[in-house]
Every structure is written in C-alpha cells, then in structure tokens.
Design an enzyme around this catalytic site. Structure first.
Site, PDB file in Angstrom:
ATOM      1  N   VAL A  63       0.811  -1.225   0.000  1.00 48.96           N
ATOM      2  CA  VAL A  63       0.000   0.000   0.000  1.00 48.96           C
ATOM      3  C   VAL A  63       0.842   1.272   0.000  1.00 48.96           C
ATOM      4  CG1 VAL A  63      -2.044  -1.065   1.069  1.00 48.96           C
ATOM      5  CG2 VAL A  63      -0.276  -0.021   2.534  1.00 48.96           C
ATOM      6  N   ASN A  89      -6.518  -1.293   6.614  1.00 49.08           N
ATOM      7  CA  ASN A  89      -6.089  -2.082   7.780  1.00 49.08           C
ATOM      8  C   ASN A  89      -4.581  -2.318   7.809  1.00 49.08           C
ATOM      9  OD1 ASN A  89      -6.462  -4.346   9.920  1.00 49.08           O
ATOM     10  ND2 ASN A  89      -5.437  -5.365   8.214  1.00 49.08           N
ATOM     11  N   SER A 141      -5.339   2.809  16.271  1.00 41.79           N
ATOM     12  CA  SER A 141      -4.874   2.036  17.435  1.00 41.79           C
ATOM     13  C   SER A 141      -5.053   2.895  18.686  1.00 41.79           C
ATOM     14  CB  SER A 141      -3.389   1.704  17.261  1.00 41.79           C
ATOM     15  OG  SER A 141      -2.844   1.209  18.461  1.00 41.79           O
ATOM     16  N   TYR A 153       4.817   4.909  15.193  1.00 38.10           N
ATOM     17  CA  TYR A 153       3.517   4.236  15.044  1.00 38.10           C
ATOM     18  C   TYR A 153       2.388   5.131  15.582  1.00 38.10           C
ATOM     19  CZ  TYR A 153       0.159   0.323  15.669  1.00 38.10           C
ATOM     20  OH  TYR A 153      -0.934  -0.510  15.637  1.00 38.10           O
ATOM     21  N   ALA A 154       2.601   5.710  16.771  1.00 37.07           N
ATOM     22  CA  ALA A 154       1.559   6.562  17.376  1.00 37.07           C
ATOM     23  C   ALA A 154       1.263   7.771  16.492  1.00 37.07           C
ATOM     24  CB  ALA A 154       1.993   7.015  18.768  1.00 37.07           C
ATOM     25  N   LYS A 157      -0.921   6.614  13.694  1.00 38.47           N
ATOM     26  CA  LYS A 157      -2.273   6.231  14.105  1.00 38.47           C
ATOM     27  C   LYS A 157      -3.082   7.467  14.524  1.00 38.47           C
ATOM     28  CE  LYS A 157      -1.876   1.858  13.173  1.00 38.47           C
ATOM     29  NZ  LYS A 157      -2.661   1.268  12.088  1.00 38.47           N
ATOM     30  N   ILE A 186      -4.892  -6.878  20.590  1.00 36.03           N
ATOM     31  CA  ILE A 186      -5.569  -7.908  19.799  1.00 36.03           C
ATOM     32  C   ILE A 186      -4.574  -9.027  19.501  1.00 36.03           C
ATOM     33  CG2 ILE A 186      -6.954  -8.372  17.732  1.00 36.03           C
ATOM     34  CD1 ILE A 186      -8.176  -6.163  19.518  1.00 36.03           C
TER      35      ILE A 186
HETATM   36  P1  NAP Z   1      -0.446  -8.357  11.420  1.00 35.02           P
HETATM   37  O1  NAP Z   1      -0.893  -9.648  12.031  1.00 35.02           O
HETATM   38  O2  NAP Z   1       0.994  -8.007  11.428  1.00 35.02           O
HETATM   39  O3  NAP Z   1      -1.023  -8.317   9.919  1.00 35.02           O
HETATM   40  C1  NAP Z   1      -0.779  -7.203   9.111  1.00 35.02           C
HETATM   41  C2  NAP Z   1      -0.851  -7.625   7.653  1.00 35.02           C
HETATM   42  O4  NAP Z   1      -0.531  -6.486   6.845  1.00 35.02           O
HETATM   43  C3  NAP Z   1       0.156  -8.721   7.310  1.00 35.02           C
HETATM   44  O5  NAP Z   1      -0.432  -9.689   6.483  1.00 35.02           O
HETATM   45  C4  NAP Z   1       1.239  -7.940   6.581  1.00 35.02           C
HETATM   46  O6  NAP Z   1       1.964  -8.715   5.646  1.00 35.02           O
HETATM   47  C5  NAP Z   1       0.422  -6.889   5.882  1.00 35.02           C
HETATM   48  N1  NAP Z   1       1.248  -5.758   5.446  1.00 35.02           N
HETATM   49  C6  NAP Z   1       2.368  -5.276   6.031  1.00 35.02           C
HETATM   50  N2  NAP Z   1       2.857  -4.257   5.317  1.00 35.02           N
HETATM   51  C7  NAP Z   1       2.027  -4.096   4.256  1.00 35.02           C
HETATM   52  C8  NAP Z   1       2.021  -3.221   3.140  1.00 35.02           C
HETATM   53  N3  NAP Z   1       2.983  -2.308   2.967  1.00 35.02           N
HETATM   54  N4  NAP Z   1       1.031  -3.332   2.226  1.00 35.02           N
HETATM   55  C9  NAP Z   1       0.069  -4.279   2.358  1.00 35.02           C
HETATM   56  N5  NAP Z   1       0.035  -5.142   3.394  1.00 35.02           N
HETATM   57  C10 NAP Z   1       1.003  -5.053   4.330  1.00 35.02           C
HETATM   58  O7  NAP Z   1      -1.162  -7.127  12.111  1.00 35.02           O
HETATM   59  P2  NAP Z   1      -2.591  -7.035  12.823  1.00 35.02           P
HETATM   60  O8  NAP Z   1      -2.376  -7.194  14.280  1.00 35.02           O
HETATM   61  O9  NAP Z   1      -3.573  -7.869  12.128  1.00 35.02           O
HETATM   62  O10 NAP Z   1      -2.884  -5.483  12.580  1.00 35.02           O
HETATM   63  C11 NAP Z   1      -3.785  -5.013  11.609  1.00 35.02           C
HETATM   64  C12 NAP Z   1      -4.021  -3.527  11.855  1.00 35.02           C
HETATM   65  O11 NAP Z   1      -4.514  -3.334  13.179  1.00 35.02           O
HETATM   66  C13 NAP Z   1      -2.746  -2.694  11.760  1.00 35.02           C
HETATM   67  O12 NAP Z   1      -3.034  -1.456  11.158  1.00 35.02           O
HETATM   68  C14 NAP Z   1      -2.357  -2.483  13.205  1.00 35.02           C
HETATM   69  O13 NAP Z   1      -1.622  -1.297  13.379  1.00 35.02           O
HETATM   70  C15 NAP Z   1      -3.717  -2.393  13.858  1.00 35.02           C
HETATM   71  N6  NAP Z   1      -3.688  -2.691  15.284  1.00 35.02           N
HETATM   72  C16 NAP Z   1      -3.349  -3.925  15.746  1.00 35.02           C
HETATM   73  C17 NAP Z   1      -3.335  -4.166  17.119  1.00 35.02           C
HETATM   74  C18 NAP Z   1      -2.992  -5.493  17.700  1.00 35.02           C
HETATM   75  O14 NAP Z   1      -2.936  -5.593  18.951  1.00 35.02           O
HETATM   76  N7  NAP Z   1      -2.777  -6.531  16.951  1.00 35.02           N
HETATM   77  C19 NAP Z   1      -3.646  -3.134  18.001  1.00 35.02           C
HETATM   78  C20 NAP Z   1      -3.978  -1.898  17.493  1.00 35.02           C
HETATM   79  C21 NAP Z   1      -4.006  -1.681  16.131  1.00 35.02           C
HETATM   80  P3  NAP Z   1       3.337  -9.420   6.129  1.00 35.02           P
HETATM   81  O15 NAP Z   1       2.942 -10.336   7.240  1.00 35.02           O
HETATM   82  O16 NAP Z   1       3.826 -10.136   4.926  1.00 35.02           O
HETATM   83  O17 NAP Z   1       4.231  -8.317   6.594  1.00 35.02           O
END
Ligand code: NAP
Length: 246
Positions: A63, A89, A141, A153-154, A157, A186
C-alpha cells in the site's frame, strides 16, 4: 445478510485482523478484495473464505507504493464493476525509544500506515463520489494516544484519526462515511514479539481483562460498513476492553 454484493477492499488482509475482517464481510454478503504485501498469504486467505473464487480477488499490493496500488486497481476493475467499502487495515510497527529511533524506522512506518491509507483512499474516493455511496473504515490504534517506544507508530495512528475526521467533513455530502476504529490489545502476529510481562501490564489496565480477538474488530468494521451506521461519520470507536477509559 447485511450486504448485497457490495465490493469491499481490505488491505493487509493476508492474516490477523485484516483476514478476519475480509472473512466476516464475505460471510455477511460482500464480494471481497484481499490485498496484502505477501501474495501467498493473500491467496491463502481468499481461498479459505471463497474456495470457488467467484466472489473474491486476492492481490499482492504494497500500500505504500503508488505503482502497486495503481496496478491493483486495474485488476480490481477487471473483476468487479464497483467499489463500495474500503478498509485501511495494513499497518506495521518498528518500535524503538525515540532517542534510538532511526529515520528509516520513522519513514517506513509513516509510508505504510499513513501514506498507504492516503494512496488507497485516493484511489477509491473518485469511484465512491461518482456512485454517491461509500464506506471508508480506517484501522488506527489505542497507541494513537501515546505509547512508549512507538513514536512513529503513534504518530501514524493519530494521523489516521485526523485524516478520518477531515474526510468525513469533505465527503459526507457525497454520501460517503468515514470512521476510525482503535483496536487495543488484539491477539495477532503483531504482538508475537511483545514480552508476556508487558502484555500482563496491559491486561491489568483493562476492565474486560482478556486479549481482544480479530473478530472483535471485524464486528465493528461490519457495523461501519453497513447501512446500520449510515448517519454516523467521523467517529472514533475504541475496541479495547475499556483500555482507554480514563
Ligand atoms: P499483522 O498480524 O501483522 O497483519 C498485518 C498484515 O498487513 C500482514 O499480512 C502484513 O503482511 C500486511 N502488510 C504489512 N505491510 C504491508 C504493506 N505495505 N502493504 C500491504 N500489506 C502489508 O497485524 P494485525 O495485528 O492484524 O494489525 C492489523 C491492523 O490493526 C494494523 O493497522 C495495526 O496497526 C492495527 N492494530 C493492531 C493491534 C494489535 O494488537 N494486533 C492493536 C492496534 C491496532 P506481512 O505479514 O507479509 O508483513
């Protein structure tokens, strides 16, 4: 069914929260575009939710790259006639205390989380304006309100929250709503490297003392994507077990 063939694009949907969002939107009646930087995980996700492949499209798309986003939209236009829903996302972390943070760490997180949201949104807004209908949901987040070791990151977000509110003001007259969800803790791969002692500290600050699940976020996305929320725009929704209560 909440949706009737609406086309939804979910970024970073190969795994974690994005995969759960894609699955739930699909089960509720959407046709789905699964975008991820990793083609194999995008394909695996789409295959698991729609084995026949008639109502889904899996694409590799970084992206943060204008060119790969443009290529993805050409492929989307070949398969589907419209776009109704965009879920921004995709997000990454590259944590460090601010005094140790490099420009590269700062820049990459800005590029993916914030510029990626800009590029994807720029691609769908003309389509949605023409259609006079659209739903944009940004995944921010609770870290937007500050978190040690996450200045980059903050900042992204918090930037997504400002972007959401501005777009909501600009696009409401085109019947496009824009809302932002703030996940708390999460259970996904993103938290794998966080020590258990830190996670225990977070849990002790949460009235609902459990790790959130990707489906908790997917439920909120489905609400903002559906007509149930047609009079709601520019709203921040923390989905965090009460972590943000002060
Ligand atoms: P995740 O498990 O790391 O999954 C993120 C996905 O995005 C992975 O499949 C990753 O691919 C893909 N990605 C990374 N860079 C990308 C790019 N440049 N273009 C397209 N796709 C890309 O993360 P998640 O926990 O599901 O998080 C999803 C969203 O929720 C994020 O925005 C995160 O900041 C937010 N969030 C998560 C939490 C939490 O506790 N988990 C809390 C607050 C907010 P690769 O694996 O190949 O890198």
């Amino acid at each position: 069914m909440r949706f009737h063939d609406d086309v939804a694009i979910v970024t970073g949907a190969g795994r974690g929260i994005g995969a759960a969002i894609a699955r739930q939107l699909f089960l509720e009646g959407c046709r789905i575009v699964v975008l991820d930087i990793d083609e194999s995980s995008a394909l695996a996700c789409a295959q698991s939710i729609d084995p026949a492949g008639h109502r889904s499209l899996a694409l590799s798309c970084d992206v943060s790259s204008k060119d790969t986003v443009a290529r993805a939209f050409l492929r989307i236009a070949e398969k589907f006639d419209t776009v109704d829903i965009l879920v921004n996302n995709a997000g990454i972390t590259q944590d460090a205390m601010f005094h140790k943070m490099t420009l590269e760490q700062w820049q990459r997180v800005i590029d993916v989380n914030l510029t990626g949201t800009f590029l994807m949104t720029s691609a769908v807004v003309p389509l949605m304006r023409e259609k006079k209908h659209g739903r944009i949901i940004n995944i921010s987040s609770t870290s937007a309100y500050g978190n040690v070791g996450q200045a980059n990151y903050a900042a992204t977000k918090a930037g997504m929250i400002g972007l959401t509110k501005t777009l909501a003001k600009e696009l409401g007259r085109h019947n496009i709503t824009v809302n932002v969800i703030e996940p708390g803790v999460i259970e996904t791969g993103m938290l794998k490297t966080v020590p258990q002692s830190i996670k225990d500290g977070w849990l002790s600050m949460m009235p609902i003392a459990r790790m959130g699940q990707p489906e908790d976020i997917a439920n909120a996305v489905c609400f903002f994507a559906s007509n149930e929320s047609s009079f709601i725009t520019g709203v921040e929704l923390p989905v965090c077990g009460g972590f943000l209560i002060v």
